[in-house]
Motif scaffolding. Structure first.
Motif, mmCIF file in Angstrom:
data_model
loop_
_atom_site.group_PDB
_atom_site.id
_atom_site.type_symbol
_atom_site.label_atom_id
_atom_site.label_comp_id
_atom_site.label_asym_id
_atom_site.label_seq_id
_atom_site.Cartn_x
_atom_site.Cartn_y
_atom_site.Cartn_z
ATOM 1 N N GLY A 81 -7.879 91.502 -66.206
ATOM 2 C CA GLY A 81 -7.778 92.823 -66.820
ATOM 3 C C GLY A 81 -7.113 93.862 -65.940
ATOM 4 O O GLY A 81 -6.808 94.966 -66.411
ATOM 5 N N GLN A 82 -6.870 93.554 -64.680
ATOM 6 C CA GLN A 82 -6.246 94.533 -63.778
ATOM 7 C C GLN A 82 -4.802 94.778 -64.202
ATOM 8 O O GLN A 82 -4.081 93.865 -64.601
ATOM 9 N N VAL A 83 -4.371 96.069 -64.108
ATOM 10 C CA VAL A 83 -2.999 96.430 -64.480
ATOM 11 C C VAL A 83 -2.038 95.897 -63.409
ATOM 12 O O VAL A 83 -2.211 96.157 -62.213
ATOM 13 N N ARG A 151 3.215 97.864 -73.308
ATOM 14 C CA ARG A 151 3.998 98.254 -72.134
ATOM 15 C C ARG A 151 3.134 98.384 -70.882
ATOM 16 O O ARG A 151 3.612 98.803 -69.839
ATOM 17 N N THR A 152 1.852 98.047 -71.014
ATOM 18 C CA THR A 152 0.951 97.980 -69.865
ATOM 19 C C THR A 152 0.618 96.506 -69.639
ATOM 20 O O THR A 152 -0.084 95.887 -70.439
ATOM 21 N N ILE A 153 1.151 95.929 -68.549
ATOM 22 C CA ILE A 153 0.997 94.494 -68.277
ATOM 23 C C ILE A 153 -0.281 94.286 -67.476
ATOM 24 O O ILE A 153 -0.450 94.863 -66.390
ATOM 25 N N ARG A 154 -1.196 93.469 -68.014
ATOM 26 C CA ARG A 154 -2.482 93.200 -67.353
ATOM 27 C C ARG A 154 -2.635 91.719 -67.026
ATOM 28 O O ARG A 154 -2.035 90.857 -67.691
ATOM 29 N N ALA A 155 -3.453 91.433 -66.020
ATOM 30 C CA ALA A 155 -3.730 90.046 -65.636
ATOM 31 C C ALA A 155 -4.675 89.416 -66.653
ATOM 32 O O ALA A 155 -5.761 89.946 -66.896
ATOM 33 N N PRO A 156 -4.302 88.287 -67.268
ATOM 34 C CA PRO A 156 -5.185 87.659 -68.259
ATOM 35 C C PRO A 156 -6.384 86.955 -67.625
ATOM 36 O O PRO A 156 -7.359 86.672 -68.310
ATOM 37 N N THR A 180 3.990 86.144 -61.560
ATOM 38 C CA THR A 180 3.302 84.907 -61.938
ATOM 39 C C THR A 180 1.896 84.955 -61.360
ATOM 40 O O THR A 180 1.726 85.150 -60.154
ATOM 41 N N VAL A 181 0.911 84.814 -62.216
ATOM 42 C CA VAL A 181 -0.486 84.830 -61.790
ATOM 43 C C VAL A 181 -1.006 83.394 -61.818
ATOM 44 O O VAL A 181 -0.872 82.701 -62.833
ATOM 45 N N SER A 182 -1.590 82.949 -60.707
ATOM 46 C CA SER A 182 -2.073 81.569 -60.604
ATOM 47 C C SER A 182 -3.529 81.566 -60.146
ATOM 48 O O SER A 182 -3.873 82.187 -59.141
#
Length: 358
Positions: A81-83, A151-156, A180-182
């Motif tokens: 959820g973090q931006v 337009r607000t990109i959050r970590a899934p 890229t989130v891993s």
């Protein structure tokens, strides 16, 4: 007569020497023996696999827009959820304000028409039309809010982000990768095995993996899933194992050597050097008293210098482990600690020496 005497003497000497040589006994071979015992064997399966993140996603720009802010550091940790980044939303905010104003105005008009309708001064058609206008204005407001949210990109999910490749102020087209989130708290290890070995593995089976980056550190895990479909081209099946990765030593994309710890069992075993081969058959020399009997045996796998014996001998039987090259079926042998056999190397040598001295 003078010429015949030397010839006769020489012939007699040669005959005497030949007789002595024929009577000389053969040396009894010295061997080592030990009881055949059970040893642990396992049908290990070797393969090569590729490490994958537990979860991994590439966050991309949903529209062509200017990057307004970035909220992550290279390789940093982010929580669910973090931006991660925001795009410019000035136009979308203005559209939201306009849609909200229209919705308020339409609602006020709907309230007046409802009052008139209750007193019989407004038709049902005009009331229905105003309700539709209110709903349309609200939908426009919701659409503007969705545009701002996109337009607000959050970590899934929680994980580590890749190296940053964009900067604040850059106008990027839709689909451009932002980060890229891993999630590498654990690693998915995918490898393939031949379909002929499919019966030797099952879900939950332990595995051991080794990486070239950490050659002295094995990583232990378990098989989580076996692909229900076999590749018809390679005749191989894809297997996925899960490896815990608390210290993040393993990285997605690593190549690892996999060892599947398959069926383990206790079987009779003999040293490799104790076996004698003849065509496709294998033999052991079993000691009966002081006689070595050649026995045909059935063999299994080889492991750590030992050969699995699946038939032909019984537990506890003494087998020759060293000196088999000197043996044939039925050979009499002697063991370390035995007295030298009469007429052997030791006694025969001493007798001949005594005779020579006499």
């Amino acid at each position: 007569m003078r010429l015949l005497v030397p010839i006769i003497f020489t012939t007699l000497c040669l005959a005497g020497c030949s007789g002595e040589k024929e009577k000389r006994p053969r040396t009894v071979p010295l061997v080592e023996v030990r009881p055949i015992a059970r040893v642990s064997f396992s049908d290990d399966l070797e393969a090569v696999g590729t490490a994958l993140a537990n979860e991994q996603v590439v966050l991309s720009a949903p529209v062509t827009e200017r990057v307004d802010s970035i909220h992550f550091a290279d390789g940093g940790y982010v929580r669910q959820g973090q931006v991660i980044a925001t795009m410019a939303v000035a136009q979308e905010r203005a559209e939201l304000a306009a849609a909200q104003a229209q919705a308020r105005q339409a609602q006020q008009q709907l309230d007046r028409i409802q009052q008139l309708n209750s007193r019989g001064f407004a038709t049902a058609a005009s009331l229905d039309q105003q309700v539709a206008l209110v709903n349309s204005a609200r939908a426009n407001a919701d659409q503007a809010r969705a545009a701002i949210t996109d337009r607000t990109i959050r970590a899934p999910f929680s994980g580590y982000v890749s190296l940053r490749t964009i900067s604040v102020g850059a106008i990027i087209p839709a689909g451009t990768a932002i980060a890229t989130v891993s999630d590498i708290s654990r690693i998915k290890l995918d490898f393939t095995i031949p379909e002929t070995r499919l019966s030797t593995i099952h879900e939950g089976m332990p595995i051991k993996a080794v990486s070239a980056a950490w050659p002295d550190r094995p990583f232990n895990g378990t098989i989580a899933t076996i692909d229900p479909v076999i590749d018809p081209t390679s005749r191989a099946v894809r297997v996925r194992a899960i490896l815990p990765n608390p210290d993040r030593a393993l990285k997605p994309g690593m190549l690892l050597t996999v060892s599947v710890l398959a069926r383990q069992r206790q079987s009779l075993a003999a040293p490799e050097l104790a076996l004698v081969g003849e065509a496709d058959d294998r033999y052991l020399f079993v000691l009966e008293g002081r006689t070595a009997k050649r026995v045909k045996v059935d063999t299994g796998i080889r492991q750590n210098g030992m050969v699995e014996i699946t038939g032909g001998v019984k537990p506890g039987q003494k087998i020759v482990t060293e000196g088999v090259v000197k043996l044939t079926d039925g050979t009499t042998v002697r063991l370390a600690g035995d007295k030298p056999a009469p007429g052997g190397v030791g006694s025969g040598g001493k007798d001949r020496a005594a005779k020579a001295g006499g």
